[in-house]
Design a protein around this motif. Sequence first.
Motif, PDB file in Angstrom:
ATOM      1  N   PHE B  42       0.836  -1.200   0.000  1.00 48.42           N
ATOM      2  CA  PHE B  42       0.000   0.000   0.000  1.00 48.42           C
ATOM      3  C   PHE B  42       0.874   1.254   0.000  1.00 48.42           C
ATOM      4  CE2 PHE B  42      -2.544   3.339   2.056  1.00 48.42           C
ATOM      5  CZ  PHE B  42      -3.639   3.353   1.192  1.00 48.42           C
ATOM      6  N   ASN B 265      -9.366   4.306   0.634  1.00 50.25           N
ATOM      7  CA  ASN B 265      -8.447   3.688  -0.328  1.00 50.25           C
ATOM      8  C   ASN B 265      -7.778   2.456   0.267  1.00 50.25           C
ATOM      9  OD1 ASN B 265      -8.948   5.343  -2.435  1.00 50.25           O
ATOM     10  ND2 ASN B 265      -7.266   6.766  -1.974  1.00 50.25           N
ATOM     11  N   TYR B 269      -8.092  -1.161  -1.121  1.00 53.71           N
ATOM     12  CA  TYR B 269      -6.902  -1.930  -1.492  1.00 53.71           C
ATOM     13  C   TYR B 269      -6.932  -3.324  -0.871  1.00 53.71           C
ATOM     14  CZ  TYR B 269      -2.275  -3.828  -0.865  1.00 53.71           C
ATOM     15  OH  TYR B 269      -1.230  -4.703  -0.813  1.00 53.71           O
ATOM     16  N   SER B 272      -9.044  -5.400  -2.921  1.00 52.80           N
ATOM     17  CA  SER B 272      -8.774  -5.400  -4.359  1.00 52.80           C
ATOM     18  C   SER B 272      -8.048  -6.684  -4.759  1.00 52.80           C
ATOM     19  CB  SER B 272      -7.902  -4.202  -4.710  1.00 52.80           C
ATOM     20  OG  SER B 272      -6.615  -4.398  -4.166  1.00 52.80           O
ATOM     21  N   GLY B 275      -4.500  -6.602  -3.470  1.00 52.93           N
ATOM     22  CA  GLY B 275      -4.402  -6.847  -2.029  1.00 52.93           C
ATOM     23  C   GLY B 275      -4.634  -8.309  -1.708  1.00 52.93           C
TER      24      GLY B 275
END
Lengths: 466, 342
Positions: B42, B265, B269, B272, B275
């Motif tokens: 990240f 975010n 993430y 996602s 991730g």
Amino acid sequence: MLTRTALLMCAVLAILSVGVWHYANTSADYSYDRLLSSASVSMLDGISVSGEQINIDLPYSAFEILQLAPDDKVFYGIYGPKGRLLSGYNDLPVSNDDIVSATQQPYYSLRHYRQQKVRFIVRSKRLSERSVAGDVTIVLGQTTQARDSQMRDTLYTALTTLMAVMAIALLVMWIAINRALAPLNWLSDQLQPDSAMQDNSLPDTRILEVAPLTHAINNYRHQWLDALGSMRDFIADASHQIRTAQATTKAQLEIALSAKANTIDKASVEAIYQDHTKLTRLTNQLLAHATVLHRGDRKAFFAIDLNQMLKEVITHAVRDYAHTDVEFEYLGPEHPLSMYGDEIVLKEALRNIIDNAVIHGQSDQPDHLNLIRISIKQGDHSYEICIEDSGFGIPEHARAQALERFAKVGPNQHGSGLGLAIAHSAALTHEGQLTLGTSSLGGLQVSLRLPNQSESVTHYVEQDHV
Amino acid sequence: MSNYCLMLLIVMSIFAKVAHADTLTIYSATDRSAIAPLLEEFAALYPETNIDYVEFNTQELYDELVMPAQPTPDVVISSAPDLQVKLVNDGYALSLDNLPDMSPEQPWAQWSDELFGFSYEPIVFVYNKQAFAQHDVPTTHEALAEQLRDRPDFYNGRIGTYDAANSGLGYLVATQDEVTFSLTGRLQESLGRAQADIHCCTSILLNKLSQGELVFGYNLLGSYAMARALKDNNIDVIVPEDYALVVIRSAFVHQATDNPIVATNFIRYLRSPAGQKTIAAHSALLPLDRSLEPHSDVRQQLTKPTNFHPIRLGPELLLYLDKRKREYFLNRWQQVMKHATP
């Protein structure tokens, strides 16, 4: 029409929307209140007394019921007999009064709690064990996400349906209006290319509802054309008559001018005078006729006294024909004879009849008495005015023709042929009748029958008041 | 003159912006080592963001949020779904409308646009390989109950599990066992009779299993156990074949965050594909995306058609947090486990 209907429908839609909104709210509340209710019942089920203690073993099922509104938060508090918090949230927006009021039946309310709308149910259960006596109250709250979303769903579905129905109704109405008015469009299409003067009948239509209208239009048109035709004939006749008279006068003048002698022959002047008199009379009569026709169209009737009117007309005639040997006789009552009518038209008619009698009532025989008798008789609903002369009269077969314009019958061809036509028109205007007969004096008898309209008018007025 | 002032203002504001690089504060009940790969990735994706990661155990984390002693965090991560649900229920979370659901088949992995799961961690059995060299390893709850009954001497004092009274995860798993499996009561009694060794934390149990002090660990957190088994040859992990509870590690954005965008975010993430891949390939956690094969699941037990039973993120988890319910449950649990040796 369609715009107004659309506006009306919008108004109806607005009113219905309020109803639908109310319904959606109520139904969403109803279904989700039942969730709350059954969950609270289930939770109260887990409350029992063992020994001196209140046991709280909340069942999993209560939370599974609430989970039917999956995204909503849940808050609860369980209060013991003296309002003591046994378990759950200690800051619920519920007062002691709420708890007391729930002892009879469950109590619902919508409150703000932790910055959210929360629907609460308060439900009580009586514990009647000897060790613990009193009410246990459960306050159970749930946020309103699922409730609001169901409300919105119901609202939008109902509104969509409503709008669709309205749109269909408008469409159907539009089609219906178009269909209903289609015959009129067809009619105007038929009428447009035609000239009003053309003597075309509209084609037969298969649309049953329009047939009477086309008939009426055809009828109207024919009457109109007839009227136009007679007008055209009249103008043609009148111009012919006037031109002829003028041409004669002019010819006489030319003859007089072309004479070698410096002095004008008295006979020529006499002839010119005769022609001019004839032309003047013709013009006057044409104008009188036009007046009678025009006033007849308007029908401006007032109360008049026939007796008085006749006397005036005869007085005029006596004065006009003082230089001749014609004698007048009037047989009328002493009292007034009232009726509704147009005085000018009637006077014109009488004058013409009398003029006619003067012109045609003369005889060549030296010992002949030129008498014109004017009499009036009162019938049940009418007056009959008779003008008789002692001339040659009109033979029976020629009488109908004598009433037409410019028709000259009999030996004396000096008249214009308009006098009786004017009288006839005046009679028709007054819904009366002009008949020709043979006089007891030997000549023509003209009877003018006029309905006594004053009586019928008063009669109508009385009826109106009944 | 005014132009210079304006220039100065602009320059100052630019500097202020640079100096105020976003700091993302994460309060988390997850081993730092287990989540480190995610934080690094990240940080690489959002280089202007500094991450301040503070580690708690689940109960401490809950207490800190309810009665804050430190500054408010931006993101809260915990493996205790019940406490997370309680925090969200009580209004500590920010609603994130723009974060889509993970997949339609996993409606239990998020709650109310506020709480978002990102890992899928089954509750497993762990055993000492040497101890079971000559025996069959029980692979179902029923088989374990049978073995406890048939071989009391072998298991006596050598089976370990969480202390439901002192471990949040232990309490959650014990209560969910009760909800899910009808024979749980019998199994608990057997555990009590076998004088089970109860502990607060996965690491202690794993250490004892590795050293042979314990032969069998009941109801351990699969992610940590698998990560440990990857490095430790003495133990192995069994995902129970009859049913396996699954704990969802979840995160939410604190409603008082200063950086809602960065915090959102971060959660986006975590869920996602990038991730999830990092979770599967590099971390000690197990991904929520079941199509990925975690590197620590050596025997591909997670992709087998076991009856996985994810613990739904939802208000029903509030039930066992009820003070009276907890007392009631622990009373019974302690009655059953009274022979156990804490």
